[in-house]
Design an enzyme around this catalytic site. Structure first.
Site, PDB file in Angstrom:
ATOM      1  CB  CYS A   1      10.534 -19.529  -0.216  1.00 49.63           C
ATOM      2  SG  CYS A   1      12.014 -18.751  -0.914  1.00 49.63           S
TER       3      CYS A   1
ATOM      4  CB  CYS B   1      16.056 -24.437  -3.476  1.00 46.40           C
ATOM      5  SG  CYS B   1      15.117 -23.366  -4.568  1.00 46.40           S
TER       6      CYS B   1
END
Ligand code: DGL
Length: 269
Positions: free
Chosen positions: A197, A86
């Site tokens: 992302c 992440c």
């Protein structure tokens, strides 16, 4: 056979020798897929914190707290390495997690693929799609500043997009509408797009629909190579020649949620 205290302790370590991989939700599965391709003999335990997604709209201290709680649990369960799949959690918490654990095991983070994009699209204009937290933190500014002479980076804060991926049904028209609103104005005006992302690689088809056939860059392959290097460096690479196991887990452990995790793990772009 009656287990000794030590054996019982070992039993509690449910993921002993596994590589722990986590994200705010399903996005990290795009990284997990690259990790499994690079290291097919390793065992992987993936945890998506879908109950608390999205991380990208939270405060930095909230992201740090949630990320550390997951890393603590993975360490307790016996994981031999942790991959923060992440960008948001890496930007906010990798330093803290490394301070606590990197003496004993490798802690790998992911960063937006600005470098590969700048190398390929030298002196080009590169759109960087990422969460508000990623774009606000030092890591992004340091990286884009360092590469400023190589390419022009245009950051676009895509608040709400990761959350939409969490809901699944990615072929629905509202997804392309959302992308049109967020990045449509740059159509024909950029040379590459960084998917900063880990949720966004599941939207490659939809992004191309809105932006045309523009090169897309994400950090998953680079992260997989870095994990491989670190496992060698720590001397903990799997010696098995059999395919490893992959366990998918979520803080929303319903049948429906786990079906989405499975689907994305077997996703075909
Ligand atoms: N997948 C995460 C990332 O790479 C964040 C998504 C979220 O906002 O939770 O940044």
């Amino acid at each position: 056979m009656v287990g000794t205290g030590r054996d019982m302790n070992m039993e509690e370590k449910k993921y002993s020798g596994y590589i722990g991989v986590f994200d705010s939700g399903v996005g990290g599965i795009s990284v997990l897929r690259a990790l499994v391709r690079e290291l097919p003999d390793e065992n992987f335990y993936f945890f998506g914190d879908s109950a608390h997604a999205p991380y990208g709209d939270k405060t930095v201290s909230q992201v740090q707290e949630l990320s550390m709680a997951i890393a603590d649990r993975m360490a307790e369960q016996g994981c031999k390495a942790i991959v923060i799949a992440c960008n948001t959690a890496t930007s906010a918490a990798v330093k803290l997690i490394r301070q606590k654990y990197s003496e004993g095991m490798p802690i790998i983070g992911i960063e937006p693929a600005l470098k590969p994009a700048a190398t390929q699209e030298h002196h080009g204009r590169i759109l960087v799609m990422a969460t508000p937290v990623t774009l606000k933190l030092e890591k992004y500014h340091e990286l884009s500043g360092r590469l400023a002479g190589e390419a022009e980076f245009i950051p676009v804060s895509c608040s709400g997009l990761a959350d939409r991926v969490e809901q699944g049904n990615l072929d629905a028209p509202d997804v392309t509408d959302m992308l049109e609103q967020m990045i449509g104005a740059y159509r024909g005006r950029v040379d590459g797009i960084v998917l900063g992302c880990t949720h966004y690689p599941f939207l490659k088809k939809q992004i191309r629909k809105v932006m045309g056939d523009v090169p897309l860059y994400d950090g998953s392959e680079g992260t997989a190579r870095e994990l491989h290097r670190q496992l060698v460096r720590y001397g903990i690479l799997s010696q098995s020649d059999k395919p490893g196991k992959v366990v998918l887990d979520s803080s929303i452990h319903t049948e429906q949620e786990m079906r989405l995790y499975e689907q994305l793990f077997h996703f075909h772009a």
